[in-house]
Scaffold this active site. Sequence first.
Site, PDB file in Angstrom:
ATOM      1  CG  ASP A   8      -0.019  -0.006   2.811  1.00 17.81           C
ATOM      2  OD1 ASP A   8       0.627  -0.077   2.583  1.00 17.81           O
ATOM      3  OD2 ASP A   8      -1.139   0.995   3.393  1.00 17.81           O
ATOM      4  CB  CYS A  66       0.597  -2.421   5.044  1.00 19.05           C
ATOM      5  SG  CYS A  66       1.050  -3.410   6.552  1.00 19.05           S
ATOM      6  CB  THR A  68       2.845  -2.121  10.533  1.00 24.43           C
ATOM      7  OG1 THR A  68       1.431  -2.622  10.452  1.00 24.43           O
ATOM      8  CG2 THR A  68       2.670  -1.360  11.418  1.00 24.43           C
ATOM      9  N   GLY A  69       3.470  -3.944   7.936  1.00 21.77           N
ATOM     10  CA  GLY A  69       4.163  -5.329   7.340  1.00 21.77           C
ATOM     11  C   GLY A  69       2.198  -6.177   8.269  1.00 21.77           C
ATOM     12  CB  ILE A  70       0.179  -5.313  11.282  1.00 22.06           C
ATOM     13  CG1 ILE A  70       1.904  -5.375  12.250  1.00 22.06           C
ATOM     14  CG2 ILE A  70      -0.733  -6.608  11.877  1.00 22.06           C
ATOM     15  CD1 ILE A  70       1.826  -4.504  13.074  1.00 22.06           C
ATOM     16  N   GLY A  71      -1.006  -5.630   8.751  1.00 20.77           N
ATOM     17  CA  GLY A  71      -2.576  -5.470   8.052  1.00 20.77           C
ATOM     18  C   GLY A  71      -2.094  -6.951   6.778  1.00 20.77           C
ATOM     19  CG  HIS A  99      12.200 -23.992  11.978  1.00 23.52           C
ATOM     20  ND1 HIS A  99      12.285 -23.613  13.430  1.00 23.52           N
ATOM     21  CD2 HIS A  99      13.703 -24.452  11.489  1.00 23.52           C
ATOM     22  CE1 HIS A  99      13.259 -24.295  13.963  1.00 23.52           C
ATOM     23  NE2 HIS A  99      14.328 -24.202  13.012  1.00 23.52           N
ATOM     24  NE  ARG A 133      12.871 -29.585  14.811  1.00 24.35           N
ATOM     25  CZ  ARG A 133      13.416 -28.890  14.392  1.00 24.35           C
ATOM     26  NH1 ARG A 133      14.827 -29.749  13.697  1.00 24.35           N
ATOM     27  NH2 ARG A 133      14.402 -27.797  14.849  1.00 24.35           N
TER      28      ARG A 133
HETATM   29  C1  RB5 Z   1      -2.286   2.717   6.156  1.00 22.78           C
HETATM   30  O1  RB5 Z   1      -2.119   3.687   7.056  1.00 22.78           O
HETATM   31  C2  RB5 Z   1      -1.968   1.965   7.514  1.00 22.78           C
HETATM   32  O2  RB5 Z   1      -2.632   1.587   8.671  1.00 22.78           O
HETATM   33  C3  RB5 Z   1      -1.183   0.215   6.507  1.00 22.78           C
HETATM   34  O3  RB5 Z   1      -0.191   0.944   5.997  1.00 22.78           O
HETATM   35  C4  RB5 Z   1      -0.801  -1.098   7.551  1.00 22.78           C
HETATM   36  O4  RB5 Z   1       0.136  -0.433   8.403  1.00 22.78           O
HETATM   37  C5  RB5 Z   1      -1.770  -1.772   8.821  1.00 22.78           C
HETATM   38  O5  RB5 Z   1      -1.449  -2.539   8.975  1.00 22.78           O
END
Ligand code: RB5
Length: 152
Positions: A8, A66, A68-71, A99, A133
């Site tokens: 994004d 993105c 944080t990479g989380i979304g 792994h 494993r």
């Molecule tokens: C966008 O502002 C932000 O929410 C997205 O890039 C990301 O960090 C979501 O996990």
Amino acid sequence: MNIIIGSDHGGYRLKSFLVHALTLKGYDVTDLGTDSSDHPVDYPDFAAAVARAVAADPAALGIVLCGTGIGASIAANKVRGIRCALVHDCYTARMAREHNNANVLALGGRTTAEEIALECTMTWLNATYQGGRHQPRIDKITALESEAPRKD
Ligand code: RB5
């Protein structure tokens, strides 16, 4: 090897850096966008595009970004056959492959510096899945894809 990459707006700058660096290293990089950090877009759209392309091509690996990479990692992991790992250092990048046999790497454009992100990416690309494993555990992850969704 074909590397499919997408982000994004929050991951755009780091994506651009990685596309350039990986191309210079000789990788065949397919960039599915986005094309700017100025126009907000929705990370699931780009993470899903990468994940679907990787799911369709067993020879390909993917990178999603993105802020944080989380979304992006959450979205990519919704696609069947995808094991996406969000990493912040070389150790987790190596483990993700050795792994977990991660076929998609997630990075945060606002959390991870360019050189660290490239080091993580190269570590992940050069690592080898150890099997043994770890395979029954991967099989259990795959089996989760067949479970009925929670009803909210
Ligand atoms: C966008 O502002 C932000 O929410 C997205 O890039 C990301 O960090 C979501 O996990």
